[in-house]
Write a protein that holds these residues in place. Sequence first.
Motif, PDB file in Angstrom:
ATOM      1  N   GLU A 186     -11.782  -5.754 -15.958  1.00  0.00           N
ATOM      2  CA  GLU A 186     -11.995  -5.922 -14.517  1.00  0.00           C
ATOM      3  C   GLU A 186     -11.323  -7.196 -14.009  1.00  0.00           C
ATOM      4  N   ALA A 187     -11.457  -8.299 -14.770  1.00  0.00           N
ATOM      5  CA  ALA A 187     -10.825  -9.557 -14.367  1.00  0.00           C
ATOM      6  C   ALA A 187      -9.306  -9.418 -14.366  1.00  0.00           C
ATOM      7  N   ALA A 188      -8.769  -8.721 -15.361  1.00  0.00           N
ATOM      8  CA  ALA A 188      -7.323  -8.536 -15.430  1.00  0.00           C
ATOM      9  C   ALA A 188      -6.820  -7.678 -14.272  1.00  0.00           C
ATOM     10  N   GLN A 189      -7.559  -6.626 -13.964  1.00  0.00           N
ATOM     11  CA  GLN A 189      -7.166  -5.790 -12.825  1.00  0.00           C
ATOM     12  C   GLN A 189      -7.218  -6.588 -11.527  1.00  0.00           C
ATOM     13  N   GLY A 190      -8.208  -7.461 -11.424  1.00  0.00           N
ATOM     14  CA  GLY A 190      -8.310  -8.270 -10.217  1.00  0.00           C
ATOM     15  C   GLY A 190      -7.150  -9.218 -10.043  1.00  0.00           C
ATOM     16  N   ARG A 191      -6.552  -9.670 -11.138  1.00  0.00           N
ATOM     17  CA  ARG A 191      -5.394 -10.557 -11.058  1.00  0.00           C
ATOM     18  C   ARG A 191      -4.080  -9.798 -10.982  1.00  0.00           C
ATOM     19  N   ASN A 192      -4.045  -8.601 -11.528  1.00  0.00           N
ATOM     20  CA  ASN A 192      -2.776  -7.875 -11.643  1.00  0.00           C
ATOM     21  C   ASN A 192      -2.246  -7.399 -10.309  1.00  0.00           C
ATOM     22  N   TRP A 193      -3.046  -7.459  -9.262  1.00  0.00           N
ATOM     23  CA  TRP A 193      -2.566  -7.004  -7.958  1.00  0.00           C
ATOM     24  C   TRP A 193      -1.355  -7.810  -7.491  1.00  0.00           C
ATOM     25  N   GLU A 194      -1.214  -9.045  -7.993  1.00  0.00           N
ATOM     26  CA  GLU A 194      -0.098  -9.893  -7.567  1.00  0.00           C
ATOM     27  C   GLU A 194       1.252  -9.303  -7.968  1.00  0.00           C
ATOM     28  N   LEU A 195       1.261  -8.454  -8.984  1.00  0.00           N
ATOM     29  CA  LEU A 195       2.514  -7.861  -9.458  1.00  0.00           C
ATOM     30  C   LEU A 195       2.649  -6.398  -9.039  1.00  0.00           C
ATOM     31  N   ASP A 196       1.766  -5.934  -8.174  1.00  0.00           N
ATOM     32  CA  ASP A 196       1.800  -4.544  -7.684  1.00  0.00           C
ATOM     33  C   ASP A 196       2.163  -4.580  -6.196  1.00  0.00           C
ATOM     34  N   PRO A 197       3.409  -4.209  -5.826  1.00  0.00           N
ATOM     35  CA  PRO A 197       3.849  -4.342  -4.429  1.00  0.00           C
ATOM     36  C   PRO A 197       2.940  -3.642  -3.425  1.00  0.00           C
ATOM     37  N   ARG A 199      -0.280  -2.955  -3.686  1.00  0.00           N
ATOM     38  CA  ARG A 199      -1.550  -3.653  -3.554  1.00  0.00           C
ATOM     39  C   ARG A 199      -1.384  -4.964  -2.781  1.00  0.00           C
ATOM     40  N   VAL A 200      -0.254  -5.645  -2.999  1.00  0.00           N
ATOM     41  CA  VAL A 200      -0.001  -6.886  -2.255  1.00  0.00           C
ATOM     42  C   VAL A 200       0.063  -6.575  -0.762  1.00  0.00           C
ATOM     43  N   GLU A 201       0.763  -5.514  -0.414  1.00  0.00           N
ATOM     44  CA  GLU A 201       0.863  -5.129   0.997  1.00  0.00           C
ATOM     45  C   GLU A 201      -0.506  -4.795   1.572  1.00  0.00           C
ATOM     46  N   ALA A 202      -1.341  -4.121   0.783  1.00  0.00           N
ATOM     47  CA  ALA A 202      -2.666  -3.746   1.269  1.00  0.00           C
ATOM     48  C   ALA A 202      -3.593  -4.951   1.376  1.00  0.00           C
ATOM     49  N   GLU A 203      -3.449  -5.918   0.466  1.00  0.00           N
ATOM     50  CA  GLU A 203      -4.347  -7.076   0.438  1.00  0.00           C
ATOM     51  C   GLU A 203      -3.964  -8.143   1.454  1.00  0.00           C
ATOM     52  N   LEU A 204      -2.705  -8.225   1.843  1.00  0.00           N
ATOM     53  CA  LEU A 204      -2.233  -9.341   2.655  1.00  0.00           C
ATOM     54  C   LEU A 204      -3.011  -9.530   3.950  1.00  0.00           C
ATOM     55  N   PRO A 205      -3.350  -8.486   4.700  1.00  0.00           N
ATOM     56  CA  PRO A 205      -4.091  -8.725   5.953  1.00  0.00           C
ATOM     57  C   PRO A 205      -5.442  -9.411   5.751  1.00  0.00           C
ATOM     58  N   SER A 206      -6.061  -9.239   4.591  1.00  0.00           N
ATOM     59  CA  SER A 206      -7.372  -9.851   4.363  1.00  0.00           C
ATOM     60  C   SER A 206      -7.273 -11.278   3.837  1.00  0.00           C
ATOM     61  N   CYS A 219       4.343 -13.269  -5.159  1.00  0.00           N
ATOM     62  CA  CYS A 219       3.917 -11.921  -5.540  1.00  0.00           C
ATOM     63  C   CYS A 219       5.033 -10.897  -5.361  1.00  0.00           C
ATOM     64  N   ALA A 220       4.869  -9.759  -6.026  1.00  0.00           N
ATOM     65  CA  ALA A 220       5.803  -8.653  -5.849  1.00  0.00           C
ATOM     66  C   ALA A 220       5.612  -8.050  -4.460  1.00  0.00           C
ATOM     67  N   LEU A 221       6.727  -7.757  -3.774  1.00  0.00           N
ATOM     68  CA  LEU A 221       6.663  -7.337  -2.379  1.00  0.00           C
ATOM     69  C   LEU A 221       7.251  -5.938  -2.217  1.00  0.00           C
ATOM     70  N   SER A 222       6.612  -5.145  -1.396  1.00  0.00           N
ATOM     71  CA  SER A 222       7.122  -3.804  -1.089  1.00  0.00           C
ATOM     72  C   SER A 222       8.260  -3.919  -0.077  1.00  0.00           C
ATOM     73  N   PRO A 223       9.145  -2.922   0.002  1.00  0.00           N
ATOM     74  CA  PRO A 223      10.226  -2.956   1.007  1.00  0.00           C
ATOM     75  C   PRO A 223       9.682  -3.091   2.429  1.00  0.00           C
ATOM     76  N   ALA A 224       8.575  -2.437   2.718  1.00  0.00           N
ATOM     77  CA  ALA A 224       8.026  -2.531   4.070  1.00  0.00           C
ATOM     78  C   ALA A 224       7.567  -3.959   4.376  1.00  0.00           C
ATOM     79  N   LEU A 225       6.984  -4.634   3.405  1.00  0.00           N
ATOM     80  CA  LEU A 225       6.524  -5.999   3.627  1.00  0.00           C
ATOM     81  C   LEU A 225       7.698  -6.953   3.797  1.00  0.00           C
ATOM     82  N   VAL A 226       8.772  -6.724   3.044  1.00  0.00           N
ATOM     83  CA  VAL A 226       9.974  -7.555   3.203  1.00  0.00           C
ATOM     84  C   VAL A 226      10.536  -7.396   4.612  1.00  0.00           C
ATOM     85  N   GLU A 227      10.610  -6.163   5.087  1.00  0.00           N
ATOM     86  CA  GLU A 227      11.124  -5.936   6.439  1.00  0.00           C
ATOM     87  C   GLU A 227      10.221  -6.590   7.478  1.00  0.00           C
ATOM     88  N   GLN A 228       8.921  -6.567   7.257  1.00  0.00           N
ATOM     89  CA  GLN A 228       8.004  -7.199   8.184  1.00  0.00           C
ATOM     90  C   GLN A 228       8.235  -8.707   8.244  1.00  0.00           C
TER      91      GLN A 228
END
Length: 545
Positions: A186-197, A199-206, A219-228
């Motif tokens: 669980e702790a590893a999954q909670g940290r691994n979001w930083e390398l999942d584009p 999840r990073v996009e989903a977490e950023l607003p919060s 963190c790893a960034l999705s194409p949509a987040l880069v364009e934003q």
Amino acid sequence: MSDLLCELWLRGVAFNPAAPSDVLIRLMDQAAGDLGQLMCKDRDLPDAVIDAALRHPEWRIRGALARNQHVDPPRLAPLATDPSGLVRARLANPHLRPWPRWVRPLPDDVLVTLLTAQDGGEDGKVTANEIIWELDSSRQIPLSFFRSMAGHEDPALRIRATWRWESLTPAQRAGLLDDPDPAVREAAQGRNWELDPERVEAELPSIRPSSRPFVLGRCALSPALVEQCFADDTVRPLARNPHTPADAVARLARLARHSEAKVRAMVAARPDLGPDLVAELREDPDEDVRMRAHLHPFSRTWIEYDVIDRVIGHGPECVCPITEPDPDPATVPSPGWFAACAVSGEPVLRRVAASWSGLPAELVGTLAQDDDEEVRIRLAFNHPCAPSHLLLGVFVTHPDHRSDLLRLPGFPHTGLTHLIGHPDPEVRALAAADPTLPRPPVDDPDEAVRRAAAANPSLTPEALETLLTAPPHRGRRRGQSVPPRTPHARTPRPLPQRSRHPTNRGGTPRGDARVAITGRATSARRQPTPTRQTGVSKSRFWHRP
């Protein structure tokens, strides 16, 4: 003898390196007031005195020892299981503001003890979690410790390894994600979001706005987040993010506005640039961009990029923290790379080499004579074999570095006669303490210089007796050889309560009083709090309860 004069005598004995251990142990007595705490925190101590302080019934004595930066950290290991949580907390984070430039890592066994404690001590003043917060913000945990904990048999320590997720190897991250213990997974999954584009996009607003630049820069960034980011004109964090896509890096390198030169400069040293972009940036109208592009042959990996990036932009007066080098060779550039930097024609690369403590002696001698001032300053602070004349030269010319230089073991304290007439009183005070002086300048117009001269062990007994008996009292005897019976003769029975003497927090004397006690002039500069801190102290227990 007045109470004040008696107290100053006792302080002189407490900081006298010739004072016997049994005398120093007596000075820990409660009747001496705060003197025992001050002594245990601020000076090198004989083994017998350390042992007595470790067993002392007063927690303040043990807590003062926990903050002592002169004692080897392994000697302080018993304090990790001290009955008092306050003592453990001061071992976990011994640094009062301003923070020191150097922070020594704690041994692995001490870190394990503090991180796995089930309680915060018998006194109930702090919790185990508060002690861990202090430890995490102290810079005393090296990255190598987290990597070593990734395979530890204790699940709690494997969870701690996830705190520095990006510093772990891919194999270690995969192992923690598939750990047999559900809490570790669980702790590893909670940290691994930083390398999942996604999840990073989903977490950023919060994520709170002040932390978003860090997320966008690491963190790893999705194409949509880069364009934003381009749409919102928040592209600067992307310039140093190793996960930024190649097409976005090219767009950043070609940003044309003058105000975006800093963005192009950050891009120019990236190790993933193609030759066409490097050639373009070497012709950039901005000097800083061209300089960084010319460093590109030396920035082949992200590790090398990070080492260079920590040096660029820091001038001769930089007082950023200096940490112990990571012992894992996989996390630092090779010795050959540093050697190539040392002979480079680029001053920035020679500064990088000067910042590495493993540089060979022949290259140290070369850099000590370098034409670039910052190269010489970095060598003085970072290399254990930096020549004494270099340390002294930096002390004379850069007042902001003086208090830090005085802590270096190689700093010279003799052969300073030529500085007796220097116009700067701090420099004269340093020279006045030189034990090889034939006649210390006790008549100097500056009081700090007179005090340093009065503490000089080369004073004749006649001159010393005159200073000690003539009002006003001008100096103390730190460094003076004391006959074996003298400290006992000078120590009243019982020891008096200390009078109210001007002090800073923790009982440390202010200004000239500090010189009187230590026999050494120190800078009046208050070192600014470093801008790069690993955390914010959350404790409430640094002041006396």
